[in-house]
Design an enzyme around this catalytic site. Structure first.
Site, PDB file in Angstrom:
ATOM      1  CG  ASP A  90       5.993   6.083  -3.699  1.00 13.92           C
ATOM      2  OD1 ASP A  90       7.254   5.776  -3.352  1.00 13.92           O
ATOM      3  OD2 ASP A  90       5.334   5.291  -3.862  1.00 13.92           O
TER       4      ASP A  90
HETATM    5  N1  URA Z   1       4.105   2.809   0.320  1.00 12.73           N
HETATM    6  C1  URA Z   1       4.145   3.379  -1.109  1.00 12.73           C
HETATM    7  O1  URA Z   1       3.600   2.602  -1.901  1.00 12.73           O
HETATM    8  N2  URA Z   1       4.343   4.311  -1.223  1.00 12.73           N
HETATM    9  C2  URA Z   1       4.763   5.358  -0.215  1.00 12.73           C
HETATM   10  O2  URA Z   1       5.018   6.526  -0.394  1.00 12.73           O
HETATM   11  C3  URA Z   1       4.797   4.911   1.078  1.00 12.73           C
HETATM   12  C4  URA Z   1       4.536   3.696   1.171  1.00 12.73           C
END
Ligand code: URA
Length: 241
Positions: free
Chosen positions: A106
């Site tokens: 993310d």
């Molecule tokens: N899970 C998430 O919620 N975000 C990420 O960036 C990676 C795994």
């Protein structure tokens, strides 16, 4: 890796674009073994011939793999009309390799991200069938207890009925109103870790990927920095021990 055109081979090695390479050849700066080449469509055998640009040997590599310590605020994509991507922040010398991120972190997640131009590698590491575990360090709201650990182990079920594979949850430190944990998952559903904690009533306050299969984040890399991975390190991804 076999026989291919000299201009393609040099472009794949990052010497320059096909057009740059054609210019180098035109100006007599490229040699195969001890002979200068003057045509871009000449074939080379990368297992047998030695190739030089300006007298310096160029070693053929079909694929490249970079380890990035992803910073917060950039998105895991190759291009985006509005947001800065992990490709935008790469040093210029890597721009010619057509790299892409292996999976997504993310925008606000930091840590280990592999970039490559090898689609098969990316596919294999992300396929749930290959069971490549990804380890994250997270700070989550509230106190994590053994019921939460069991819920992760049993497989979290999202509101829409989607079932997650068994995940390993380990408490590092319980603080006054939050907990530091390690989580390991072998799949990559959208916002998976945030959504898993959401199901047990917790909010992820900080998320950092620290391990991908058997490959650990190089803590010497500052956020935003990259370095090339050796073949040994690339193989570690599939070998957790
Ligand atoms: N899970 C998430 O919620 N975000 C990420 O960036 C990676 C795994």
């Amino acid at each position: 890796m076999g026989v291919m055109r000299i201009d393609k081979m040099l472009a794949n090695c990052g010497v320059g674009s096909r057009r740059d390479v054609k210019e180098l050849i035109k100006f007599g700066r490229v040699s195969i073994d001890d002979k200068k080449v003057n045509k871009s469509d000449i074939k080379v055998d990368t297992d047998k011939n030695k190739i030089y640009v300006d007298g310096k040997e160029v070693f053929y590599k079909k694929y490249i793999y970079l380890l990035m310590n992803k910073p917060s605020g950039v998105i895991s994509a190759t291009e985006d009309g509005r947001e800065k991507t992990v490709i935008d922040i790469l040093p210029e010398k890597y721009h010619k390799f057509n790299l892409f991120p292996v999976g997504r972190l993310d925008k606000d997640t930091v840590g280990l991200l592999i970039l490559t131009n090898n689609g098969d590698f990316a596919h294999n590491t992300l396929s749930p069938k290959k069971h490549v575990f990804k380890r994250y360090f997270a700070t989550v709201s509230g106190v994590i207890d053994k019921n939460d650990i069991k819920a992760f182990f049993d497989g979290i079920i999202f509101d829409n009925g989607e079932v997650c594979k068994s995940a390993r949850l380990k408490v590092c430190k319980i603080k006054s109103n939050c907990t530091d944990v390690f989580v390991e998952i072998s799949e990559g559903k959208f916002h998976q870790i945030k959504k898993m904690f959401n199901v047990i009533g917790k909010k992820v306050l900080f998320l950092k990927r620290v391990k991908f299969g058997g490959l650990e984040l190089d803590e010497k890399l500052m956020e935003g920095e990259v370095r090339e991975l050796s073949e040994y390190e690339v193989n570690k991804v599939f070998n957790e021990n």
